[in-house]
Design a protein around this motif. Structure first.
Motif, PDB file in Angstrom:
ATOM      1  N   VAL A 120       1.213  -1.359   0.026  1.00 26.63           N
ATOM      2  CA  VAL A 120      -0.287  -0.007   0.247  1.00 26.63           C
ATOM      3  C   VAL A 120       0.944   1.221   0.080  1.00 26.63           C
ATOM      4  O   VAL A 120       1.625   1.571   0.643  1.00 26.63           O
ATOM      5  CB  VAL A 120      -0.716   0.076   1.471  1.00 26.63           C
ATOM      6  CG1 VAL A 120      -1.749  -1.459   1.327  1.00 26.63           C
ATOM      7  CG2 VAL A 120      -0.511  -0.104   3.050  1.00 26.63           C
ATOM      8  N   TYR A 147       5.054   1.868  -2.102  1.00 27.19           N
ATOM      9  CA  TYR A 147       4.849   1.207  -1.515  1.00 27.19           C
ATOM     10  C   TYR A 147       4.982   0.159  -0.479  1.00 27.19           C
ATOM     11  O   TYR A 147       6.331   0.070  -0.627  1.00 27.19           O
ATOM     12  CB  TYR A 147       3.909   0.507  -3.044  1.00 27.19           C
ATOM     13  CG  TYR A 147       2.947   0.841  -3.267  1.00 27.19           C
ATOM     14  CD1 TYR A 147       1.792   0.367  -3.639  1.00 27.19           C
ATOM     15  CD2 TYR A 147       3.662   1.400  -4.281  1.00 27.19           C
ATOM     16  CE1 TYR A 147       1.234   1.617  -4.415  1.00 27.19           C
ATOM     17  CE2 TYR A 147       2.966   3.232  -5.339  1.00 27.19           C
ATOM     18  CZ  TYR A 147       1.574   2.619  -5.400  1.00 27.19           C
ATOM     19  OH  TYR A 147       0.563   3.450  -6.637  1.00 27.19           O
ATOM     20  N   TYR A 205      -5.387   5.284   1.133  1.00 27.99           N
ATOM     21  CA  TYR A 205      -4.583   3.950   0.428  1.00 27.99           C
ATOM     22  C   TYR A 205      -4.816   3.781  -1.322  1.00 27.99           C
ATOM     23  O   TYR A 205      -5.941   3.848  -1.667  1.00 27.99           O
ATOM     24  CB  TYR A 205      -4.763   2.483   1.319  1.00 27.99           C
ATOM     25  CG  TYR A 205      -4.433   2.746   2.744  1.00 27.99           C
ATOM     26  CD1 TYR A 205      -3.006   2.570   3.407  1.00 27.99           C
ATOM     27  CD2 TYR A 205      -5.496   2.752   3.532  1.00 27.99           C
ATOM     28  CE1 TYR A 205      -2.806   3.057   4.417  1.00 27.99           C
ATOM     29  CE2 TYR A 205      -5.226   3.421   4.597  1.00 27.99           C
ATOM     30  CZ  TYR A 205      -4.145   3.147   4.828  1.00 27.99           C
ATOM     31  OH  TYR A 205      -3.268   3.112   6.544  1.00 27.99           O
ATOM     32  N   LEU A 207      -4.005   0.566  -2.866  1.00 31.08           N
ATOM     33  CA  LEU A 207      -3.284  -1.261  -2.360  1.00 31.08           C
ATOM     34  C   LEU A 207      -3.219  -1.826  -4.246  1.00 31.08           C
ATOM     35  O   LEU A 207      -4.297  -1.988  -5.187  1.00 31.08           O
ATOM     36  CB  LEU A 207      -4.490  -1.287  -1.428  1.00 31.08           C
ATOM     37  CG  LEU A 207      -4.518  -2.875  -1.690  1.00 31.08           C
ATOM     38  CD1 LEU A 207      -4.471  -3.026   0.068  1.00 31.08           C
ATOM     39  CD2 LEU A 207      -5.125  -3.838  -2.390  1.00 31.08           C
TER      40      LEU A 207
END
Length: 435
Positions: A120, A147, A205, A207
């Motif tokens: 994420v 990430y 977020y 993802l």
């Protein structure tokens, strides 16, 4: 809102966050898409402890009964609760819930055989200001932003450090005595106030799943309709995003490129809007090609386009020897030979040459720092510099493309938009020059 996609290495390409990048090993695009996703019909079936519904605005809402001691595993792409036999080495799940904890299928929590770790990128607005979830249209490139997956405990025997409990950073630092404060997606009221869990409204977020698909996600609560805790709730929707090393990309069918010869140069118009397939071009032959094995075909193609990404048949992208030189603010009409001291570049495993050169001059001037230069183009992010937000503008660059058999072309990119304003319809011009 959309953050640029980029896989260029940070030392070469500073960046940002939400429309988004890449290369042969990791490519993507920053122009918006409808976010409708594909595959299974949605909302998904959920399961005994998971339920999904579609919001009127088009995104999906999930509710999880995470009150038990076992993890509740989800396949986000199909919105289905799953029961992996071996969660630490499975491609069946993307994220799992237990109480206030959320783990990802990556890092300390999982090693999917595909090699695509779930990760994420966490972003936040000012404390108390709602995160602009519905504006997010694409995932940011990795490089200047990161990430993250779950990490091992700081010491052997300690619990894993869950990514969504770590990022983004706290607005209210945790109190070591009471536990009150921020922990990634949630805020804990502390033991003196019953340790109530609430979602941070300023947090969102992006993802990346096991299948290398991207989703925007925001947590919206931790209680069910009766106020019982242990029922995390979230909003989620698929968005455009970069590819992954294992996801490669297909070959676009013929008919996606037109070559118009006029005078000494050739103008090429492309439909490069497909998010999975590359449009392969043979500059010498003046035609689109469809190589059966692009990575090992040394002579069947020179350039390949997909959204904002451009590959060259060389380095990490192919077996050819294609290289480019980037002449920032060079004179197109006067450029009829190779300049002295020309520096040549090809694709690398973490940086496409066309998305890396010339180096960045402008970036990070607008909200979320997503704006800036990405090799051949400038992305406006949340700035409106005359063409609106999230606009792609070719930079003033004359590229030299050194091809096979000693051929060299000059090349300039004229636009990223088609006649009707559709994104990913680039037009470029090229012409042979003296080697």
């Amino acid at each position: 809102m959309e953050f640029p996609l980029t896989s260029a290495r940070p030392a070469r390409l500073l960046l940002a966050a939400l429309p988004l990048v890449l290369l042969s090993a990791c490519a993507g695009d920053i122009s918006p898409r409808d976010g409708s996703g594909g595959g299974a019909a949605l909302p998904g079936p959920g399961g005994a402890q998971a339920a999904f519904a579609k919001h009127a605005s088009g995104y999906y809402q999930g509710t999880i009964d995470a009150t038990g001691t076992d993890w509740v595993y989800l396949d986000l792409d199909t919105q289905t609760q799953v029961t992996p036999a071996n969660p630490t080495a499975s491609e069946e799940w993307d994220l799992a819930f237990r109480g206030r904890e959320i783990k990802l299928n990556g890092g300390a929590s999982g090693a999917p055989p595909s090699g695509n770790l779930v990760a994420v990128y966490g972003e936040k607005t000012a404390d108390g200001t709602p995160y602009p979830f519905e504006q997010v249209q694409a995932a940011p490139r990795e490089g200047p932003i990161e990430y993250v997956s779950d990490q091992s405990g700081l010491l052997p025997g300690l619990p894993a450090r869950l990514a969504m409990s770590r990022v983004p950073a706290a607005d209210q630092s945790p109190n070591l005595l009471t536990g009150a404060g921020d922990y990634g997606w949630y805020r804990d009221s502390g033991r003196l106030d019953g340790s109530q869990i609430s979602a941070r409204i300023n947090v969102g977020y992006v993802l990346r799943t096991v299948e290398c698909r991207h989703y925007k996600l925001r947590m919206t609560g931790h209680t069910d309709a009766t106020g019982t805790p242990g029922h995390p709730r979230f909003d989620v929707q698929e968005i455009s995003g970069p590819g992954c090393a294992s996801s490669g990309g297909g070959v676009a069918p013929l008919g996606r490129a037109t070559f118009e010869r006029g005078g000494s140069s050739t103008t090429v118009k492309l439909d490069a809007a497909d998010e999975g397939d590359w449009v392969y071009l043979d500059l010498a032959g003046g035609q689109q090609t469809a190589p059966t094995a692009p990575r090992t075909d040394a002579s069947g193609w020179d350039l390949a386009w997909r959204r904002t990404d451009i590959q060259v048949n060389g380095g990490s992208s192919g077996a050819g020897r294609i290289e480019i030189h980037a002449g920032l603010r060079d004179d197109w009409n006067a450029r009829n030979s190779v300049p002295a001291g020309a520096d040549w570049h090809t694709d690398e495993t973490d940086a496409l040459a066309f998305v890396t050169y010339p180096p960045r001059e402008i970036g990070g001037e607008c909200a979320f720092n997503a704006d800036g230069d990405y090799g051949w183009y400038y992305y406006s992010g949340f700035c409106n510099k005359g063409n609106g937000n999230h606009h792609i503008s070719p930079r003033d660059v004359v590229y030299l493309v050194r091809g096979r058999n000693g051929l060299i072309w000059k090349l300039r990119i004229l636009t990223y938009y088609g006649d009707g304003g559709a994104a990913a319809q680039p037009t470029f011009e090229y012409a042979p020059i003296t080697p």
